[in-house]
Design an enzyme around this catalytic site. Structure first.
Site, PDB file in Angstrom:
ATOM      1  N   ASP A  97      -1.524  -9.102  -5.163  1.00 60.72           N
ATOM      2  CA  ASP A  97      -2.852  -9.700  -5.348  1.00 60.72           C
ATOM      3  C   ASP A  97      -3.000 -10.278  -6.759  1.00 60.72           C
ATOM      4  O   ASP A  97      -3.941 -11.025  -7.038  1.00 60.72           O
ATOM      5  CB  ASP A  97      -3.965  -8.663  -5.120  1.00 60.72           C
ATOM      6  N   GLN A 111      -6.020  -3.002   0.602  1.00 62.16           N
ATOM      7  CA  GLN A 111      -7.063  -3.911   1.088  1.00 62.16           C
ATOM      8  C   GLN A 111      -8.425  -3.520   0.518  1.00 62.16           C
ATOM      9  O   GLN A 111      -8.826  -2.360   0.564  1.00 62.16           O
ATOM     10  CB  GLN A 111      -7.098  -3.874   2.628  1.00 62.16           C
ATOM     11  N   LYS A 125      -2.478 -10.552   7.770  1.00 57.03           N
ATOM     12  CA  LYS A 125      -1.389 -10.514   6.779  1.00 57.03           C
ATOM     13  C   LYS A 125      -0.107  -9.985   7.423  1.00 57.03           C
ATOM     14  O   LYS A 125       0.988 -10.478   7.140  1.00 57.03           O
ATOM     15  CB  LYS A 125      -1.800  -9.653   5.578  1.00 57.03           C
TER      16      LYS A 125
END
Ligand SMILES: NC(=O)c1ccc[n+]([C@@H]2O[C@H](COP(=O)([O-])OP(=O)(O)OC[C@H]3O[C@@H](n4cnc5c(N)ncnc54)[C@H](OP(=O)(O)O)[C@@H]3O)[C@@H](O)[C@H]2O)c1
Length: 298
Positions: A133, A110, A66
């Site tokens: 997200d 994460q 990412k």
């Protein structure tokens, strides 16, 4: 992207068209790069912050991917790595710090985090407008009622994948195996919305539906979102149907998909074993990050 080309109802067996995710991701990321250039043109540097807790190799690898992608697109990507011994308060402090920083527009923690920590509690502390997200309960609620907000990345990636490959969705029978919060449930909400690339008749099946095969066998579009290797076999697929394999399990580094390879002999179109839904998920993350930066600096 067009949604007008009809897919043949059936195709000769053994000729399933492959639906790779890479070109979909590329198209989305090109749009993101153009958006970043516009922001930078007016003096804004978009910023996506990441938080990693502990020493899980796979998670560290995902963060690196990412960050590399962020740099390639022109995002800043401040990062906080907490030790495996971090407390819930440590994690909350880091999230609060990024939430309050006007130079940071998007934020992700994460998953997974060490077992002694509560991921859901941490997720709820992320500013919903920075939630790249798209998993914050407020964003799930926005999705449920059709209010704009960051969309959960994998469901949004699946909608984009179907649209890119010109697979008509409106009015068709979509059956999703799995009602998980990250995939099956939000995908059902997304594909049943009134939009040209959605507007489907969606059925969700799960372990509470012992004869779920009865439903998958009539699906025009079947999405496997269970995380049970090989659960979808050729006899569960209507000849000529579109099969999207999103559920996977890892055995070490080996990827075990929900959809058995033999389904390609029955399906009309199918995602490849590797490189189907996955690449679209990352692209949607950056689309959310761009939109967060645009909204915060309007
Ligand atoms: N490709 C990507 O980028 C991506 C992103 C996110 C997730 N995923 C994958 O998608 C999968 C689902 O994720 P999730 O977070 O939604 O998982 P989850 O919360 O564990 O949901 C799994 C769902 O599958 C159902 N299920 C499990 N075994 C079944 C069986 N034998 N028969 C019928 N239904 C069964 C479960 O039913 P119950 O509700 O009745 O238990 C549940 O609804 C996982 O493999 C995950 O790795 C992939």
């Amino acid at each position: 992207m067009s949604t007008t080309t009809p897919l043949p109802e059936t195709q000769p067996s053994g000729t399933a068209r492959l639906l790779p995710g890479a070109p979909v991701a590329e198209a989305v990321l090109d749009e993101v790069a153009a958006g970043v250039a516009r922001l930078r043109g007016r003096g804004v540097t978009p910023s996506l912050a990441t938080v990693l807790v502990g020493d899980d190799d796979a998670s560290a690898g995902y963060i690196r991917i990412k960050q590399r992608q962020a740099a390639a697109l022109g995002f800043e990507s401040p990062h906080e790595h907490l030790p495996a011994s971090a407390t819930q308060q440590d994690l909350h402090r880091v999230i609060a710090g990024f939430n309050a920083d006007p130079a940071v527009h998007g934020l992700l923690v994460q998953y997974p985090i060490p077992a002694h920590l509560d991921y859901d509690a941490a997720l709820q502390l992320i500013d919903p407008d920075m939630d790249v997200d798209g998993m914050h309960p407020l964003n799930m609620g926005r999705l449920a009622v059709g209010v704009p907000g960051p969309l959960p990345c994998t469901p949004a990636g699946i909608e984009a994948l179907l649209a890119y490959h010109e697979i008509p969705v409106a009015g068709r029978d979509v059956v999703i195996l799995g009602r998980g919060a990250t995939l099956g449930r939000p995908l059902a909400m997304l594909l049943s919305q009134k939009r040209p690339t959605a507007d489907a008749a969606v059925t969700v099946v799960h372990s509470g539906v012992p004869d779920w095969q009865r439903h998958t066998r009539r699906a025009d579009i079947l999405v496997a979102a269970a995380g049970v290797p090989g659960i979808i076999q050729p006899e569960h697929v209507k000849p000529g149907a579109v099969v999207i394999g999103a559920g996977v399990r890892y055995a070490g580094r080996r990827l075990l998909p929900d959809v058995d390879e033999a389904c390609a002999r029955v399906a009309g179109a199918i995602t490849p074993r590797v490189g189907g839904v996955g690449p679209t998920t990352v692209a949607m993350l950056f689309r959310n990050a761009l939109r967060a930066a645009e909204a915060a600096t309007r």
